[in-house]
Enzyme design. Structure first.
Site, PDB file in Angstrom:
ATOM      1  N   ALA A  59      56.666  -6.431  23.607  1.00  0.00           N
ATOM      2  CA  ALA A  59      57.531  -5.642  24.493  1.00  0.00           C
ATOM      3  C   ALA A  59      56.866  -5.407  25.843  1.00  0.00           C
ATOM      4  CB  ALA A  59      57.868  -4.313  23.839  1.00  0.00           C
ATOM      5  N   GLY A 109      55.790  -7.520  19.429  1.00  0.00           N
ATOM      6  CA  GLY A 109      57.015  -8.302  19.414  1.00  0.00           C
ATOM      7  C   GLY A 109      56.781  -9.791  19.488  1.00  0.00           C
ATOM      8  N   GLU A 112      56.270 -10.680  15.996  1.00  0.00           N
ATOM      9  CA  GLU A 112      57.562 -10.537  15.331  1.00  0.00           C
ATOM     10  C   GLU A 112      58.459 -11.732  15.624  1.00  0.00           C
ATOM     11  OE1 GLU A 112      58.281  -5.771  14.904  1.00  0.00           O
ATOM     12  OE2 GLU A 112      58.165  -6.556  16.942  1.00  0.00           O
ATOM     13  N   GLU A 132      51.109  -1.716  17.361  1.00  0.00           N
ATOM     14  CA  GLU A 132      51.947  -0.747  18.067  1.00  0.00           C
ATOM     15  C   GLU A 132      51.501   0.691  17.902  1.00  0.00           C
ATOM     16  OE1 GLU A 132      54.786  -4.261  17.728  1.00  0.00           O
ATOM     17  OE2 GLU A 132      53.067  -3.448  16.660  1.00  0.00           O
TER      18      GLU A 132
END
Length: 251
Positions: A59, A109, A112, A132
Site C-alpha cells: 500500500a 500488499g 498479498e 503491517e
C-alpha cells in the site's frame, strides 16, 4: 504504471510505478484494466514481475496517512481495502496459470498480490513479509487468509504476528514460494517454467486450476468437479489435438 505484453501463450505483466510499485487507487484501476486484456487474450500463463528493484512494497503509505487525516478516512480506507480484495480475488480466479516472479522486496500488499497467484518464484535477494503491524495495521487484503491457507497457521503467525521479513531461500523452505533461484539465473528459470507451462493444454490447466480451488471451498465437491470437467474437455478440439499428438510421438 503496469505494462502488458502478450507473447503467444504467455502474458507478461510488468509492474512499473517507480520507485517501489506502491499500490494506490490508480494502480488498482490499471491492474483491473490489464486483467480485462488478459482475459480477452486467453493466454495459458501470466507472469507478473517488476522492472523496479522492488517487486511491490504494498500500500502507498502516503495514501494511508491521508485516510487517517480525512474526516471520512475510515470509510475511504474500507473502500480502498475492498478494492484490493476485488482485484486480488479476480487475479486468483483468472482462467490462466499465474506466476509471480519476486526479485526484491514483496511486502504487505505486494506479497498479498503474489499470494493471489497460483505459483511464485523468488530470488535469494527477495525480501518477503507481511509487516503491517509495524505501522499499526493488519495485512487486510487477503494476507491473513491466503498465507495461512498456503503455509499453515504457524508460518502465518510467525510472519504476521512477529513482523518478520524473510529472504527467498527461507520462503521456499516454508512453502511460500515454489522455486528459488540466484538473481542471475532468474531469467532462464522463468523461461524454463514458461516454456513448460505454455506447452501444456490451456483447457486442461484452467480445468485443473478450478478443481484445485475446490479444495478450499467446503461448499464444493472437488471430486464431483473432477468428474464433470471432462464433459467439456472431451468435446474440445484442443484436447483432441493433444491426444493425437501424444500418440503420433510414440514409437
Amino acid at each position: 504504471m503496469i505494462q502488458l505484453e502478450i507473447l503467444g501463450a504467455v502474458a507478461m505483466l510488468t509492474l512499473h510505478r517507480p520507485p517501489v510499485n506502491a499500490i494506490d487507487q490508480a494502480f488498482v484501476a490499471r491492474f483491473q484494466e490489464k486483467l480485462d486484456d488478459i482475459i480477452a487474450a486467453a493466454p495459458a500463463l501470466v507472469i507478473i514481475r517488476s522492472d523496479q528493484t522492488c517487486f511491490c512494497a504494498g500500500a502507498d503509505l502516503s495514501l494511508i496517512r491521508g485516510f487517517f487525516a480525512a474526516p471520512d478516512g475510515v470509510e475511504a480506507m474500507v473502500a480502498y481495502v475492498t478494492s484490493l480484495h476485488a482485484v486480488f480475488n479476480r487475479l486468483e480466479s483468472l482462467p490462466a496459470v499465474t506466476l509471480a516472479a519476486i526479485d526484491g522486496p514483496a511486502l504487505g500488499g505486494g506479497l498479498e498480490l503474489a499470494l493471489a497467484c497460483d505459483l511464485r518464484i523468488a530470488t535469494t535477494r527477495a525480501k518477503i513479509g507481511l509487516p503491517e503491524a509495524r505501522v499499526g495495521m493488519i495485512p487486510g487484503a487477503g494476507g491473513t487468509q491466503r498465507l495461512t491457507r498456503l503455509a499453515g497457521p504457524g508460518v502465518a503467525a510467525r510472519l504476521i504476528l512477529g513482523g518478520e521479513v524473510i529472504d527467498g531461500q527461507e520462503a521456499a523452505r516454508l512453502g511460500i514460494v515454489q522455486w528459488v533461484s540466484a538473481p542471475s539465473d532468474l531469467e532462464q528459470r522463468l523461461k524454463d517454467i514458461a516454456d513448460r507451462i505454455a506447452g501444456l493444454s490451456r483447457g486442461a490447466l484452467v480445468a485443473a486450476k478450478d478443481c484445485i480451488a475446490a479444495w478450499f471451498d467446503p461448499a464444493v465437491d472437488g471430486y464431483a468437479r473432477e468428474i464433470e470437467k471432462p464433459r467439456a474437455m472431451m468435446r474440445s478440439d484442443e484436447a483432441r489435438r493433444f491426444v493425437e499428438a501424444f500418440f503420433a510421438r510414440k514409437p
